[in-house]
Motif scaffolding. Structure first.
Motif, PDB file in Angstrom:
ATOM      1  N   ALA A  50       3.470   7.176  13.914  1.00  0.00           N
ATOM      2  CA  ALA A  50       3.852   7.418  12.518  1.00  0.00           C
ATOM      3  C   ALA A  50       4.553   6.200  11.923  1.00  0.00           C
ATOM      4  O   ALA A  50       4.252   5.787  10.796  1.00  0.00           O
ATOM      5  CB  ALA A  50       4.758   8.644  12.417  1.00  0.00           C
ATOM      6  N   GLN A  51       5.469   5.605  12.664  1.00  0.00           N
ATOM      7  CA  GLN A  51       6.166   4.409  12.181  1.00  0.00           C
ATOM      8  C   GLN A  51       5.179   3.274  11.933  1.00  0.00           C
ATOM      9  O   GLN A  51       5.261   2.575  10.918  1.00  0.00           O
ATOM     10  CB  GLN A  51       7.221   3.963  13.202  1.00  0.00           C
ATOM     11  N   TRP A  52       4.254   3.082  12.859  1.00  0.00           N
ATOM     12  CA  TRP A  52       3.270   2.008  12.719  1.00  0.00           C
ATOM     13  C   TRP A  52       2.377   2.257  11.499  1.00  0.00           C
ATOM     14  O   TRP A  52       2.100   1.342  10.731  1.00  0.00           O
ATOM     15  CB  TRP A  52       2.432   1.880  13.987  1.00  0.00           C
ATOM     16  N   HIS A  53       1.950   3.474  11.306  1.00  0.00           N
ATOM     17  CA  HIS A  53       1.119   3.839  10.158  1.00  0.00           C
ATOM     18  C   HIS A  53       1.832   3.483   8.845  1.00  0.00           C
ATOM     19  O   HIS A  53       1.242   2.868   7.952  1.00  0.00           O
ATOM     20  CB  HIS A  53       0.793   5.334  10.201  1.00  0.00           C
ATOM     21  N   TYR A  54       3.086   3.882   8.700  1.00  0.00           N
ATOM     22  CA  TYR A  54       3.825   3.613   7.464  1.00  0.00           C
ATOM     23  C   TYR A  54       4.095   2.129   7.279  1.00  0.00           C
ATOM     24  O   TYR A  54       4.065   1.624   6.159  1.00  0.00           O
ATOM     25  CB  TYR A  54       5.117   4.427   7.422  1.00  0.00           C
ATOM     26  N   PHE A  55       4.338   1.404   8.366  1.00  0.00           N
ATOM     27  CA  PHE A  55       4.541  -0.036   8.282  1.00  0.00           C
ATOM     28  C   PHE A  55       3.277  -0.739   7.788  1.00  0.00           C
ATOM     29  O   PHE A  55       3.319  -1.554   6.866  1.00  0.00           O
ATOM     30  CB  PHE A  55       4.959  -0.584   9.651  1.00  0.00           C
ATOM     31  N   VAL A  56       2.127  -0.410   8.372  1.00  0.00           N
ATOM     32  CA  VAL A  56       0.865  -1.024   7.961  1.00  0.00           C
ATOM     33  C   VAL A  56       0.552  -0.667   6.506  1.00  0.00           C
ATOM     34  O   VAL A  56       0.124  -1.518   5.724  1.00  0.00           O
ATOM     35  CB  VAL A  56      -0.288  -0.614   8.912  1.00  0.00           C
ATOM     36  N   ARG A  57       0.797   0.571   6.119  1.00  0.00           N
ATOM     37  CA  ARG A  57       0.560   0.975   4.735  1.00  0.00           C
ATOM     38  C   ARG A  57       1.444   0.160   3.779  1.00  0.00           C
ATOM     39  O   ARG A  57       0.984  -0.289   2.732  1.00  0.00           O
ATOM     40  CB  ARG A  57       0.829   2.453   4.526  1.00  0.00           C
ATOM     41  N   ALA A  58       2.692  -0.052   4.142  1.00  0.00           N
ATOM     42  CA  ALA A  58       3.600  -0.827   3.297  1.00  0.00           C
ATOM     43  C   ALA A  58       3.109  -2.269   3.143  1.00  0.00           C
ATOM     44  O   ALA A  58       3.182  -2.843   2.046  1.00  0.00           O
ATOM     45  CB  ALA A  58       5.013  -0.806   3.882  1.00  0.00           C
ATOM     46  N   ILE A  59       2.594  -2.846   4.210  1.00  0.00           N
ATOM     47  CA  ILE A  59       2.047  -4.205   4.128  1.00  0.00           C
ATOM     48  C   ILE A  59       0.851  -4.227   3.191  1.00  0.00           C
ATOM     49  O   ILE A  59       0.747  -5.075   2.299  1.00  0.00           O
ATOM     50  CB  ILE A  59       1.647  -4.726   5.516  1.00  0.00           C
ATOM     51  N   LYS A  60      -0.080  -3.295   3.365  1.00  0.00           N
ATOM     52  CA  LYS A  60      -1.313  -3.272   2.574  1.00  0.00           C
ATOM     53  C   LYS A  60      -1.048  -3.025   1.093  1.00  0.00           C
ATOM     54  O   LYS A  60      -1.819  -3.470   0.248  1.00  0.00           O
ATOM     55  CB  LYS A  60      -2.274  -2.225   3.122  1.00  0.00           C
ATOM     56  N   THR A  61       0.022  -2.320   0.765  1.00  0.00           N
ATOM     57  CA  THR A  61       0.328  -2.034  -0.639  1.00  0.00           C
ATOM     58  C   THR A  61       1.254  -3.069  -1.251  1.00  0.00           C
ATOM     59  O   THR A  61       1.670  -2.929  -2.399  1.00  0.00           O
ATOM     60  CB  THR A  61       0.940  -0.630  -0.804  1.00  0.00           C
ATOM     61  N   GLY A  62       1.593  -4.117  -0.506  1.00  0.00           N
ATOM     62  CA  GLY A  62       2.389  -5.213  -1.050  1.00  0.00           C
ATOM     63  C   GLY A  62       3.892  -4.991  -1.086  1.00  0.00           C
ATOM     64  O   GLY A  62       4.610  -5.715  -1.758  1.00  0.00           O
ATOM     65  N   ARG A  63       4.372  -4.020  -0.363  1.00  0.00           N
ATOM     66  CA  ARG A  63       5.811  -3.715  -0.402  1.00  0.00           C
ATOM     67  C   ARG A  63       6.676  -4.892   0.055  1.00  0.00           C
ATOM     68  O   ARG A  63       7.798  -5.061  -0.401  1.00  0.00           O
ATOM     69  CB  ARG A  63       6.093  -2.511   0.482  1.00  0.00           C
ATOM     70  N   PHE A  64       6.152  -5.737   0.944  1.00  0.00           N
ATOM     71  CA  PHE A  64       6.944  -6.850   1.457  1.00  0.00           C
ATOM     72  C   PHE A  64       6.606  -8.173   0.777  1.00  0.00           C
ATOM     73  O   PHE A  64       7.135  -9.222   1.181  1.00  0.00           O
ATOM     74  CB  PHE A  64       6.752  -6.975   2.970  1.00  0.00           C
ATOM     75  N   ASP A  65       5.750  -8.159  -0.238  1.00  0.00           N
ATOM     76  CA  ASP A  65       5.416  -9.398  -0.941  1.00  0.00           C
ATOM     77  C   ASP A  65       6.654  -9.935  -1.649  1.00  0.00           C
ATOM     78  O   ASP A  65       7.484  -9.192  -2.138  1.00  0.00           O
ATOM     79  CB  ASP A  65       4.309  -9.151  -1.976  1.00  0.00           C
ATOM     80  N   ARG A  66       6.721 -11.242  -1.706  1.00  0.00           N
ATOM     81  CA  ARG A  66       7.855 -11.872  -2.389  1.00  0.00           C
ATOM     82  C   ARG A  66       7.498 -12.218  -3.791  1.00  0.00           C
ATOM     83  O   ARG A  66       6.482 -12.506  -4.184  1.00  0.00           O
ATOM     84  CB  ARG A  66       8.266 -13.148  -1.672  1.00  0.00           C
TER      85      ARG A  66
END
Length: 66
Positions: A50-66
């Motif tokens: 579950a943690q990995w799923h949410y982490f990958v989703r956050a990356i794909k949706t740009g949550r960590f973009d600067r």
């Protein structure tokens, strides 16, 4: 959830094939593990599925973009 299994199948992104500042992802039962390619013997972090799923989703949706 405790993930005590040793990670297997380490791989890094094909987009970072020539880069040295990368991380690798390995499989563990019930999740994934991440380690630094510059210090492979330095240990790794684990996440359950579950943690990995949410982490990958956050990356794909740009949550960590600067």
């Amino acid at each position: 959830m405790t993930l005590l299994q040793s990670p297997v199948g380490w791989r890094k992104s094909s987009r970072s094939s020539q880069e040295t500042n990368c991380v690798e992802v390995g499989r563990v039962i019930g999740g994934a593990a991440v380690r630094d390619t510059k210090d492979r013997a330095g240990g790794h972090l684990t996440a359950n599925s579950a943690q990995w799923h949410y982490f990958v989703r956050a990356i794909k949706t740009g949550r960590f973009d600067r």
